[in-house]
Structure formats: structure tokens, C-alpha cells
Design a protein around this motif. Sequence first.
Motif, short mmCIF file in Angstrom:
data_model
loop_
_atom_site.label_atom_id
_atom_site.label_comp_id
_atom_site.label_asym_id
_atom_site.label_seq_id
_atom_site.Cartn_x
_atom_site.Cartn_y
_atom_site.Cartn_z
N SER A 69 0.81 -1.22 0.00
CA SER A 69 0.00 0.00 0.00
C SER A 69 0.84 1.27 0.00
O SER A 69 0.40 2.31 -0.49
N VAL A 70 2.06 1.19 0.51
CA VAL A 70 2.95 2.35 0.53
C VAL A 70 3.31 2.79 -0.89
O VAL A 70 3.49 3.97 -1.17
N PHE A 71 3.37 1.82 -1.80
CA PHE A 71 3.80 2.08 -3.17
C PHE A 71 2.64 2.13 -4.16
O PHE A 71 2.86 2.20 -5.36
N LEU A 72 1.42 2.06 -3.68
CA LEU A 72 0.25 1.93 -4.54
C LEU A 72 -0.54 3.23 -4.61
O LEU A 72 -1.28 3.56 -3.69
N PRO A 73 -0.39 3.99 -5.70
CA PRO A 73 -1.10 5.28 -5.81
C PRO A 73 -2.61 5.10 -5.91
O PRO A 73 -3.10 4.25 -6.65
N LEU A 74 -3.33 5.91 -5.13
CA LEU A 74 -4.78 5.96 -5.27
C LEU A 74 -5.10 6.68 -6.58
O LEU A 74 -4.26 7.38 -7.13
N GLN A 75 -6.31 6.52 -7.05
CA GLN A 75 -6.72 7.13 -8.32
C GLN A 75 -7.86 8.12 -8.08
O GLN A 75 -8.98 7.92 -8.54
N PRO A 76 -7.60 9.25 -7.36
CA PRO A 76 -8.67 10.20 -7.07
C PRO A 76 -9.25 10.78 -8.36
O PRO A 76 -8.58 10.91 -9.37
N GLY A 77 -10.53 11.10 -8.29
CA GLY A 77 -11.21 11.69 -9.44
C GLY A 77 -11.80 10.66 -10.39
O GLY A 77 -12.48 11.03 -11.34
N THR A 78 -11.58 9.38 -10.13
CA THR A 78 -12.14 8.34 -11.00
C THR A 78 -13.34 7.70 -10.29
O THR A 78 -13.45 7.76 -9.06
N ALA A 79 -14.21 7.08 -11.05
CA ALA A 79 -15.35 6.38 -10.46
C ALA A 79 -14.85 5.25 -9.56
O ALA A 79 -15.44 4.97 -8.51
N TRP A 80 -13.76 4.57 -9.97
CA TRP A 80 -13.20 3.49 -9.17
C TRP A 80 -12.79 3.98 -7.78
O TRP A 80 -12.97 3.29 -6.79
N PHE A 81 -12.22 5.18 -7.73
CA PHE A 81 -11.79 5.73 -6.44
C PHE A 81 -12.99 5.90 -5.52
O PHE A 81 -12.94 5.53 -4.35
#
Length: 192
Positions: A69-81
Motif C-alpha cells: 500500500s505504501v507504493f500503490l497510488p490511489l486514483q482520485p477523481g475516478t469512479a473506481w476511487f
Amino acid sequence: MSLIPAFRIGIWNAWLFMSVFLLQMIAIMFVDKRVSDRSHVPSDARRNRLERYAGIIGNFIWLLAIGYSVFLPLQPGTAWFYVGFAVFFIGLTLMAIATFDFITTPADQVITKGVYQFSRHPMYLATFFICLGSGIAALSWLFIFISIILALCLYQEALIEERYCHNRHVKAYQEYINRTSRWIGIPKKSKK
């Protein structure tokens, strides 16, 4: 959604979601030693070979998820987020309430109040939702897969925990099992 997304350390990574586990452990550790001791199945609880391996694999998978999780970017602004955040938020809420119920129940009693009326294992359920929500919000099939493997290991831990609690609190725990679903459900009225 990619199998293995770009590894980047950053502020807006999945560790933000996964950090709730650290906060929960700190809360449980500082309340009372007896509550902290009750927060895991004792090592002297009997386990068969499958259960021992599931426990080892489960702990490894959980640590892998935390590290990943430390290396896993979130995808803000997407429906998935937003879908992932909603799943995470359900898990977070469940974890917070279950932790409060856990902490406020005397260490020598079966926890039957609050969310424990609807689920015998709300913390395991919350753990799955938090991890699954993190994977969805980061668009990572790998993290979702890790969450599912972790859920299978948590299922084995739940069985061990139930057996241990049943041996320790025989009648009270059997009554609890009779009226409460393992994962989630409407409580049944006890017959008197």
C-alpha cells in the motif's frame, strides 16, 4: 485497472486507507493489557496443519498488503476511487464500532453488543472491506486478489477463534452462535 500498477511512494497512496490498522492496534494496546491479550487467539489454542499454514499465510499476506500500500497510488477523481472509498468507509466504520465494542466489553466476557449482535467477526469483515476498498480505489487487481486471499485466511482464523471461544465460554458462546451470524445477518431472538 492494471495487474501491477506503477510503484511510487507518495502521500496519496493506499497506505492512507491501510493506516487504520495501525491506529486500531495502538488503541487496543493502550486501553488495558487484558484487552490487548484478548485481541488475538492465544498461541496455545489448538490448530491443525491447515490452520497453522493459513495463519502464517494470512499474516504474510496482511503484511504484504500493508507494505504494498505504501507504493500503490490511489486514483482520485475516478469512479473506481469513489466506489473503493465507499467500500473502505464501510469497513472503517465497522472497524471503529467493533473496536469500541471490543474495548468496552470486560476481557472475561463474550462480546455480544453493538455490531457483534450482527456479526461474530466484524473486525475480520471490516479488514476485508478496508483492503478491498483500497484495491478498488487504487485500481489494482493484484491488491484486490490479495484481499480475497486474505479473506480466505481470515475465514480459517474465524473458525479457530470460534472453537477457542466455545471451549472457554461454553454455554454463553453457544447461545451467541445460535442467535448471531458468522459474517453478517439479523440477530435471532433467543429462546427462553
